[in-house]
Design a protein around this motif. Structure first.
Motif, PDB file in Angstrom:
ATOM      1  N   SER A 172       0.816  -1.220   0.000  1.00 51.16           N
ATOM      2  CA  SER A 172       0.000   0.000   0.000  1.00 51.16           C
ATOM      3  C   SER A 172       0.848   1.266   0.000  1.00 51.16           C
ATOM      4  CB  SER A 172      -0.942   0.003   1.211  1.00 51.16           C
ATOM      5  OG  SER A 172      -0.222   0.156   2.423  1.00 51.16           O
ATOM      6  N   ARG A 173       2.086   1.192   0.527  1.00 45.02           N
ATOM      7  CA  ARG A 173       2.962   2.362   0.600  1.00 45.02           C
ATOM      8  C   ARG A 173       3.980   2.413  -0.535  1.00 45.02           C
ATOM      9  NH1 ARG A 173       4.250   2.347   7.165  1.00 45.02           N
ATOM     10  NH2 ARG A 173       2.080   2.700   7.824  1.00 45.02           N
ATOM     11  N   SER A 174       3.970   1.416  -1.398  1.00 45.88           N
ATOM     12  CA  SER A 174       4.932   1.325  -2.490  1.00 45.88           C
ATOM     13  C   SER A 174       4.436   2.092  -3.710  1.00 45.88           C
ATOM     14  CB  SER A 174       5.141  -0.148  -2.855  1.00 45.88           C
ATOM     15  OG  SER A 174       3.949  -0.678  -3.436  1.00 45.88           O
ATOM     16  N   PRO A 175       5.277   2.224  -4.732  1.00 43.99           N
ATOM     17  CA  PRO A 175       4.782   2.827  -5.986  1.00 43.99           C
ATOM     18  C   PRO A 175       3.573   2.092  -6.551  1.00 43.99           C
ATOM     19  CG  PRO A 175       7.180   2.740  -5.991  1.00 43.99           C
ATOM     20  CD  PRO A 175       6.734   2.002  -4.758  1.00 43.99           C
ATOM     21  N   LEU A 176       3.534   0.758  -6.385  1.00 43.52           N
ATOM     22  CA  LEU A 176       2.351   0.016  -6.822  1.00 43.52           C
ATOM     23  C   LEU A 176       1.122   0.478  -6.057  1.00 43.52           C
ATOM     24  CD1 LEU A 176       0.877  -2.259  -8.315  1.00 43.52           C
ATOM     25  CD2 LEU A 176       1.633  -3.819  -6.500  1.00 43.52           C
ATOM     26  N   GLY A 177       1.269   0.686  -4.747  1.00 39.71           N
ATOM     27  CA  GLY A 177       0.151   1.153  -3.938  1.00 39.71           C
ATOM     28  C   GLY A 177      -0.337   2.520  -4.388  1.00 39.71           C
ATOM     29  N   ARG A 178       0.582   3.392  -4.759  1.00 46.39           N
ATOM     30  CA  ARG A 178       0.180   4.716  -5.252  1.00 46.39           C
ATOM     31  C   ARG A 178      -0.565   4.585  -6.579  1.00 46.39           C
ATOM     32  NH1 ARG A 178       5.228   6.095  -2.866  1.00 46.39           N
ATOM     33  NH2 ARG A 178       6.371   5.802  -4.816  1.00 46.39           N
ATOM     34  N   SER A 179      -0.122   3.657  -7.410  1.00 55.31           N
ATOM     35  CA  SER A 179      -0.831   3.432  -8.671  1.00 55.31           C
ATOM     36  C   SER A 179      -2.209   2.832  -8.422  1.00 55.31           C
ATOM     37  CB  SER A 179      -0.011   2.499  -9.573  1.00 55.31           C
ATOM     38  OG  SER A 179       1.224   3.079  -9.930  1.00 55.31           O
ATOM     39  N   MET A 180      -2.303   1.939  -7.410  1.00 51.23           N
ATOM     40  CA  MET A 180      -3.612   1.369  -7.058  1.00 51.23           C
ATOM     41  C   MET A 180      -4.558   2.466  -6.590  1.00 51.23           C
ATOM     42  SD  MET A 180      -2.190  -2.073  -5.146  1.00 51.23           S
ATOM     43  CE  MET A 180      -3.782  -2.606  -4.480  1.00 51.23           C
ATOM     44  N   ARG A 181      -4.042   3.424  -5.826  1.00 51.69           N
ATOM     45  CA  ARG A 181      -4.876   4.551  -5.404  1.00 51.69           C
ATOM     46  C   ARG A 181      -5.237   5.431  -6.602  1.00 51.69           C
ATOM     47  NH1 ARG A 181      -1.479   3.816  -0.959  1.00 51.69           N
ATOM     48  NH2 ARG A 181      -2.609   3.575   1.019  1.00 51.69           N
ATOM     49  N   GLY A 182      -4.334   5.460  -7.580  1.00 51.13           N
ATOM     50  CA  GLY A 182      -4.649   6.188  -8.803  1.00 51.13           C
ATOM     51  C   GLY A 182      -5.821   5.558  -9.539  1.00 51.13           C
ATOM     52  N   VAL A 200      -1.616  -2.818 -13.294  1.00 47.88           N
ATOM     53  CA  VAL A 200      -1.702  -2.403 -11.892  1.00 47.88           C
ATOM     54  C   VAL A 200      -2.813  -3.165 -11.186  1.00 47.88           C
ATOM     55  CG1 VAL A 200      -2.205  -0.469 -10.338  1.00 47.88           C
ATOM     56  CG2 VAL A 200      -0.759  -0.113 -12.349  1.00 47.88           C
ATOM     57  N   LYS A 201      -3.982  -3.221 -11.822  1.00 50.64           N
ATOM     58  CA  LYS A 201      -5.122  -3.907 -11.222  1.00 50.64           C
ATOM     59  C   LYS A 201      -4.867  -5.401 -11.097  1.00 50.64           C
ATOM     60  CE  LYS A 201      -8.284  -2.211 -14.060  1.00 50.64           C
ATOM     61  NZ  LYS A 201      -9.624  -1.913 -14.623  1.00 50.64           N
ATOM     62  N   LEU A 202      -4.269  -6.006 -12.112  1.00 52.08           N
ATOM     63  CA  LEU A 202      -4.012  -7.447 -12.068  1.00 52.08           C
ATOM     64  C   LEU A 202      -2.975  -7.783 -11.002  1.00 52.08           C
ATOM     65  CD1 LEU A 202      -4.516 -10.250 -13.164  1.00 52.08           C
ATOM     66  CD2 LEU A 202      -2.801  -9.813 -14.946  1.00 52.08           C
ATOM     67  N   LEU A 203      -1.925  -6.980 -10.890  1.00 49.72           N
ATOM     68  CA  LEU A 203      -0.894  -7.245  -9.882  1.00 49.72           C
ATOM     69  C   LEU A 203      -1.456  -7.055  -8.475  1.00 49.72           C
ATOM     70  CD1 LEU A 203       1.987  -8.003  -9.238  1.00 49.72           C
ATOM     71  CD2 LEU A 203       2.664  -5.611  -9.569  1.00 49.72           C
ATOM     72  N   GLY A 204      -2.242  -5.986  -8.279  1.00 50.90           N
ATOM     73  CA  GLY A 204      -2.870  -5.772  -6.972  1.00 50.90           C
ATOM     74  C   GLY A 204      -3.818  -6.890  -6.619  1.00 50.90           C
ATOM     75  N   TYR A 205      -4.591  -7.346  -7.598  1.00 47.66           N
ATOM     76  CA  TYR A 205      -5.547  -8.444  -7.379  1.00 47.66           C
ATOM     77  C   TYR A 205      -4.804  -9.732  -7.033  1.00 47.66           C
ATOM     78  CZ  TYR A 205      -9.798 -11.202  -8.174  1.00 47.66           C
ATOM     79  OH  TYR A 205     -10.886 -12.027  -8.019  1.00 47.66           O
ATOM     80  N   THR A 206      -3.700  -9.991  -7.702  1.00 39.96           N
ATOM     81  CA  THR A 206      -2.921 -11.206  -7.463  1.00 39.96           C
ATOM     82  C   THR A 206      -2.304 -11.213  -6.076  1.00 39.96           C
ATOM     83  OG1 THR A 206      -2.432 -11.364  -9.838  1.00 39.96           O
ATOM     84  CG2 THR A 206      -1.033 -12.617  -8.337  1.00 39.96           C
ATOM     85  N   ILE A 207      -1.751 -10.086  -5.664  1.00 38.46           N
ATOM     86  CA  ILE A 207      -1.158  -9.992  -4.331  1.00 38.46           C
ATOM     87  C   ILE A 207      -2.227 -10.188  -3.259  1.00 38.46           C
ATOM     88  CG2 ILE A 207      -0.014  -8.439  -2.693  1.00 38.46           C
ATOM     89  CD1 ILE A 207       1.448  -7.215  -5.090  1.00 38.46           C
ATOM     90  N   ALA A 208      -3.384  -9.568  -3.466  1.00 34.71           N
ATOM     91  CA  ALA A 208      -4.486  -9.741  -2.515  1.00 34.71           C
ATOM     92  C   ALA A 208      -4.914 -11.201  -2.434  1.00 34.71           C
ATOM     93  CB  ALA A 208      -5.671  -8.864  -2.922  1.00 34.71           C
ATOM     94  N   GLY A 209      -4.876 -11.911  -3.558  1.00 33.29           N
ATOM     95  CA  GLY A 209      -5.198 -13.332  -3.547  1.00 33.29           C
ATOM     96  C   GLY A 209      -4.198 -14.135  -2.730  1.00 33.29           C
TER      97      GLY A 209
END
Length: 310
Positions: A172-182, A200-209
């Motif tokens: 959530s605090r990484s560049p990926l997290g900032r993109s997810m908030r974007g 971004v969405k696929l990577l966030g979804y995969t990590i959440a899984g």
């Protein structure tokens, strides 16, 4: 920082003060809390409300249970395999799901969860629709002695929770997290900046899984049993409501909501002749009116008042 250390000390010391049953409730609350954290990564951080995380939670739980029965009772092995199962399934299903948004995404994730639920009921393994029974107590290392004391099992679940929570926090605090908030705040704007939202969405979804899969391994480590009902619609709805109750995007707030759900459903429900779910519904309705931003909103208001005073 001081508050975090104090909370950790309280969590670590619970086995010295609680009897086995309330300690087992605390373990289940932590496992469910990690599932809720995975939901918050999608709903709160990325702005994509999901009812499908129970699919990866159940997949991780069933995989860990089967590994425990047929391969190894090592908690480390079960955690690795369960989390990996959640990652792989989330990657495969998310490749389609994250191409949608809004209500369509919510309905697709609901369908994913229901398909996983029905699949678990029809599994031709130990217990099938009655649940996966006979899961042996875990050990930490392969070939090690099983964790026989409730406090030791609880500490293992706490360790899994902390690892999963730290992963979610780092993301959530990484560049990926900032993109997810974007994605949450304006997906079109993200595209205008030259960043494609789909990866971004696929990577966030995969990590959440993967986080949900890890939560499933913690759940079976506590219960030594996995039922298809533990990955049904009720579980999915409670997880999403915990995010709303705790404060979407805060991570720690939804965990408090998860603890409240387990306490009311499994503890108070026994004294209310099975009406714990009804009480939870009343609590959620009241909280929506009194705490529109959840438990996290209380802390946010305090910080704002301090800022105004200074």
């Amino acid at each position: 920082m001081t508050t975090t250390v104090a909370i950790l000390l309280v969590l670590v010391s619970l086995p010295f003060f609680l009897e086995p049953y309330p300690l087992s409730l605390a373990g289940r609350a932590l496992a469910f809390g990690l599932l809720v954290v995975s939901v918050d990564l999608l709903t709160g951080i990325m702005g994509m409300a999901s009812l499908g995380q129970v699919a990866y939670f159940g997949a991780g739980a069933y995989t860990a249970g089967l590994v425990g029965i047929y391969v190894s009772n090592s908690g480390l092995v079960q955690l690795a395999v369960g989390a990996a199962t959640g990652v792989v399934l989330a990657l495969l299903t998310g490749a389609v799901a994250v191409r949608t948004a809004g209500t369509v995404f919510l309905m697709i994730t609901l369908a994913i969860g229901e398909v996983a639920h029905i699949g678990a009921e029809s599994l031709d393994v130990v217990g099938a629709s009655n649940g996966l029974a006979g899961i042996p107590p875990i050990s930490v290392l392969p070939g090690g002695a099983p964790l026989a004391l409730p406090g030791h099992v609880y500490w293992w679940i706490l360790a899994v929770f902390l690892v999963g929570y730290c992963v979610a926090t780092v993301v959530s605090r990484s560049p990926l997290g900032r993109s997810m908030r974007g994605v949450r705040d304006g997906e079109l704007r993200l595209g205008a900046l030259g960043q494609t939202s789909y990866p971004v969405k696929l990577l966030g979804y995969t990590i959440a899984g993967g986080v949900a899969g890890a939560a499933g391994t913690a759940w079976v480590a506590q219960t030594n049993f996995m039922s298809p009902d533990d990955m049904g619609f009720d579980m999915a709805a409670f997880a999403l409501l915990c995010v709303v109750l705790g404060g979407a995007g805060s991570l720690w707030g939804p965990v408090i909501g998860a603890c409240l759900v387990i306490f009311v459903r499994d503890w108070l429900g026994g004294y209310l002749e099975g009406r714990g779910t009804l009480l939870l519904g009343i609590i959620f309705v009241i909280a929506v009116y009194l705490l529109p931003k959840g438990f996290a909103g209380i802390r946010l208001r305090k910080l704002q008042r301090k800022g105004n005073q200074s």
